[in-house]
Design a protein around this motif. Structure first.
Motif, short mmCIF file in Angstrom:
data_model
loop_
_atom_site.label_atom_id
_atom_site.label_comp_id
_atom_site.label_asym_id
_atom_site.label_seq_id
_atom_site.Cartn_x
_atom_site.Cartn_y
_atom_site.Cartn_z
N SER A 291 6.71 88.80 -22.62
CA SER A 291 7.56 89.88 -23.10
C SER A 291 7.39 90.06 -24.60
O SER A 291 6.72 91.00 -25.05
N GLY A 292 7.96 89.14 -25.39
CA GLY A 292 7.68 89.18 -26.82
C GLY A 292 6.18 89.07 -27.08
O GLY A 292 5.65 89.69 -28.01
N GLY A 293 5.51 88.31 -26.24
CA GLY A 293 4.05 88.21 -26.35
C GLY A 293 3.36 89.53 -26.09
O GLY A 293 2.31 89.83 -26.67
N ALA A 312 10.42 101.76 -33.99
CA ALA A 312 10.63 103.09 -34.56
C ALA A 312 9.79 104.13 -33.82
O ALA A 312 10.24 105.26 -33.56
N LEU A 313 8.56 103.76 -33.46
CA LEU A 313 7.72 104.67 -32.68
C LEU A 313 8.33 104.92 -31.31
O LEU A 313 8.41 106.07 -30.85
N ALA A 314 8.78 103.85 -30.65
CA ALA A 314 9.36 103.99 -29.32
C ALA A 314 10.59 104.88 -29.34
O ALA A 314 10.85 105.64 -28.39
N ALA A 359 4.59 103.03 -26.68
CA ALA A 359 5.51 102.03 -27.20
C ALA A 359 6.81 102.03 -26.39
O ALA A 359 7.35 100.96 -26.05
N ARG A 360 7.32 103.21 -26.09
CA ARG A 360 8.55 103.31 -25.30
C ARG A 360 8.32 102.77 -23.89
O ARG A 360 9.16 102.03 -23.34
N ALA A 361 7.19 103.11 -23.29
CA ALA A 361 6.88 102.63 -21.94
C ALA A 361 6.78 101.11 -21.92
O ALA A 361 7.20 100.46 -20.95
N LEU A 362 6.22 100.53 -22.98
CA LEU A 362 6.12 99.08 -23.07
C LEU A 362 7.52 98.45 -23.03
O LEU A 362 7.79 97.55 -22.22
N LEU A 363 8.43 98.92 -23.88
CA LEU A 363 9.78 98.36 -23.92
C LEU A 363 10.51 98.58 -22.59
O LEU A 363 11.21 97.70 -22.10
N GLU A 364 10.32 99.75 -22.01
CA GLU A 364 11.00 100.05 -20.75
C GLU A 364 10.43 99.23 -19.60
O GLU A 364 11.17 98.74 -18.74
N GLY A 365 9.09 99.09 -19.55
CA GLY A 365 8.48 98.34 -18.45
C GLY A 365 8.93 96.89 -18.42
O GLY A 365 9.20 96.33 -17.34
N LEU A 366 9.04 96.28 -19.58
CA LEU A 366 9.54 94.91 -19.65
C LEU A 366 11.00 94.84 -19.17
O LEU A 366 11.41 93.90 -18.49
N ALA A 367 11.77 95.87 -19.50
CA ALA A 367 13.16 95.92 -19.06
C ALA A 367 13.27 96.22 -17.56
O ALA A 367 14.22 95.78 -16.90
N PHE A 368 12.30 96.96 -16.99
CA PHE A 368 12.31 97.21 -15.55
C PHE A 368 12.19 95.89 -14.79
O PHE A 368 12.83 95.70 -13.74
N TRP A 399 16.00 98.10 -27.80
CA TRP A 399 15.71 97.32 -26.60
C TRP A 399 16.99 96.91 -25.90
O TRP A 399 17.08 96.93 -24.67
N THR A 400 18.02 96.57 -26.66
CA THR A 400 19.31 96.23 -26.08
C THR A 400 19.93 97.44 -25.40
O THR A 400 20.49 97.33 -24.29
N GLN A 401 19.81 98.61 -26.02
CA GLN A 401 20.36 99.84 -25.43
C GLN A 401 19.66 100.17 -24.12
O GLN A 401 20.30 100.56 -23.13
N ILE A 402 18.33 100.03 -24.09
CA ILE A 402 17.57 100.30 -22.87
C ILE A 402 18.09 99.43 -21.72
O ILE A 402 18.29 99.92 -20.60
N ARG A 403 18.35 98.17 -22.00
CA ARG A 403 18.81 97.26 -20.95
C ARG A 403 20.22 97.60 -20.48
O ARG A 403 20.51 97.55 -19.28
#
Length: 480
Positions: A291-293, A312-314, A359-368, A399-403
């Motif tokens: 994840s962080g990796g 910021a990009l996400a 970038a957004r898809a990366l953060l969201e995919g990890l949260a999925f 990332w917290t908001q997405i979750r």
């Protein structure tokens, strides 16, 4: 003063805890794992030993305290490592750490492992690594014990060969309901009972700090050392996971997620594992995906300045990332299924998409993947009232908001987000008799500092994106 130590993959961290449950100082000493071949991951146990004294001294210095002030010590740290030691408790080879997948699990009854231990038959767990070491490393013929990182350091500083029930329950030879090693599985993995540390409570006294232990730690010999536990469990304790009302999400190099249950329920679909837990509950968890990796990979690949730049990009892309989906399997999939040969992917790209969407898809995919685990714990009877977010990723408000949005529950961030060493300190305090109740102390020490409420307007977009994520994973499965 109480000292808690976390044996991490990237660093060893120490915290100093005051008797009134306040953190006075913390310090980390960095090191690195090595990757000698594809699928192999190792770490020299001497790195931990060399880091131990400087980390403790640094934390004590920041606390304005000295070695003579310390009344108890405990270790927590990376799970699923494996080290064989000789009669002098010296390592016979580098530690095969949690990422190492070289072991062969052919011929082992996966159903027996699952039904007896509550865990998934997997090459990362210690029993598979012990079998591999016995077959491939000649020096291991001299081994008298096989340790995980935490029990190794406890042995080095006290001479006691002990392990807590929670960490033992990750081994693939520990009966979850019997709370002891299982003879049939020991035979299957060619392990004798006396080659393993004795299972005890995490908050029990393993032994007193020896003269050699004093030299390694810089502390006064004679203080009690707790049995300690693995970082999945210590992170949960340090984050204040003390009852069944919270679902924990620890955002580190790997993303570990889970919740407490009153009963040793076992997941028939094998997405989550069930472990003993300090204090009497059972921890229903997924041991984590990169994840962080994955953020490190994205930052370096796209040549971004920092994680803040990535976030910021996400934030420039809408919820759902404009239809772009990321499959979080850069080091194999752990959700929605365990598939070691799976690989990460972006899907849905068009000329209208740019780096912000990725970038957004990366953060969201990890949260999925987190939602996969969350929904499975609910199906197993957990009734969650809120998320508890910890680890380095908890610094990201996005990332917290997405979750929070993904599951429709508030996401709490504790006062201290790096929680494994805190959990170790709580165990040391209990072992030494400075506290009577770990749960109450954990709540006092690390209360929620921020609560992020879910945004109802985002739920439909995330439900649709999550549904596409599951469809893409299912479509890619034949390739895995």
């Amino acid at each position: 003063m109480i000292v808690g130590v976390d044996i991490g993959t990237q660093s060893l961290k120490a915290v100093v805890l005051a008797p009134e449950m306040k953190i006075l100082g913390e310090h980390a000493v960095p090191y690195a794992p090595s990757f000698p071949q594809p699928g192999w991951a190792e770490q020299d146990p001497l790195l931990w030993e060399k880091a131990l004294g400087p980390a403790i001294a640094g934390a004590l210095g920041k606390a304005g305290a000295g070695a003579a002030d310390v009344r108890a010590l405990a270790f927590a740290g990376q799970l699923d490592g494996c080290i064989a030691i000789d009669r002098e408790s010296r390592p016979l080879h580098p530690c095969l750490i949690w990422m190492d997948r070289r072991a062969d699990i052919a011929g082992i009854d996966a159903d027996l492992v699952h039904e007896t231990c509550g865990v998934v038959l997997d090459a990362t767990h210690p029993a598979a690594k012990i079998r591999w070491l016995k077959t491939h490393v000649p020096a291991v013929t001299q081994a008298v014990k096989f340790h995980v990182p935490v029990s190794y350091l406890v042995a080095r500083v006290t001479g006691a060969h002990v392990i807590d029930h929670a960490t033992a329950s990750t081994s693939m030879v520990y009966g979850l309901k019997a709370q002891s090693y299982d003879d049939a599985l020991l035979e299957a993995f060619n392990i004798s009972r006396d080659e393993l540390p004795q299972a005890m409570d995490a908050d029990a006294v393993a032994g007193l700090l020896s003269k050699a232990g004093g030299a390694l730690t810089g502390l006064s010999p004679g203080i009690p050392v707790a049995v300690g536990t693995g970082d999945d469990f210590s992170s949960a304790l340090g984050a204040g996971l003390v009852d069944t009302s919270r679902f924990l999400n620890v955002l580190g190099t790997a993303e570990v997620t889970g919740a407490l249950h009153d009963k040793p329920v076992i997941d028939p679909d094998r997405l989550v594992e069930t472990h003993a837990f300090p204090g009497g509950h059972y921890y229903i968890e997924n041991p984590g995906w990169l994840s962080g990796g994955a953020l490190v990979w994205f930052r370096d690949t796209f040549r971004l300045e920092s994680f803040e730049h990535l976030t910021a990009l996400a934030d420039q892309a809408p919820p759902g990332a404009g239809g772009v989906i990321f499959i979080p399997a850069l080091s194999g999939a752990m959700a929605p299924e365990w598939i070691a040969s799976a690989r990460g992917a972006f899907y849905g790209l068009t000329p209208s998409h740019g780096t912000p969407h990725l970038a957004r898809a990366l953060l969201e995919g990890l949260a999925f993947a987190m939602r996969d685990v969350f929904e499975r714990t609910q199906a197993l009877g957990v009734r969650t009232q809120a998320l508890r977010i910890a680890g380095g990723g908890a610094r990201s408000a996005l990332w917290t908001q997405i979750r929070a949005d993904l599951v429709g529950l508030p996401a709490e961030t504790p006062l201290h987000i790096d929680t494994s060493a805190i959990g170790a300190a709580l165990l040391a305090a209990k072992a030494a008799g400075h506290i009577g109740d770990i749960a109450s102390a954990a709540i006092t020490l690390n209360p929620p500092a921020n609560v992020t409420s879910p945004l109802a307007g985002h739920r439909e977009a995330y439900d649709n994106a999550y549904r596409r994520y599951r469809q893409v994973f299912s479509s890619l499965r034949p390739l895995f």
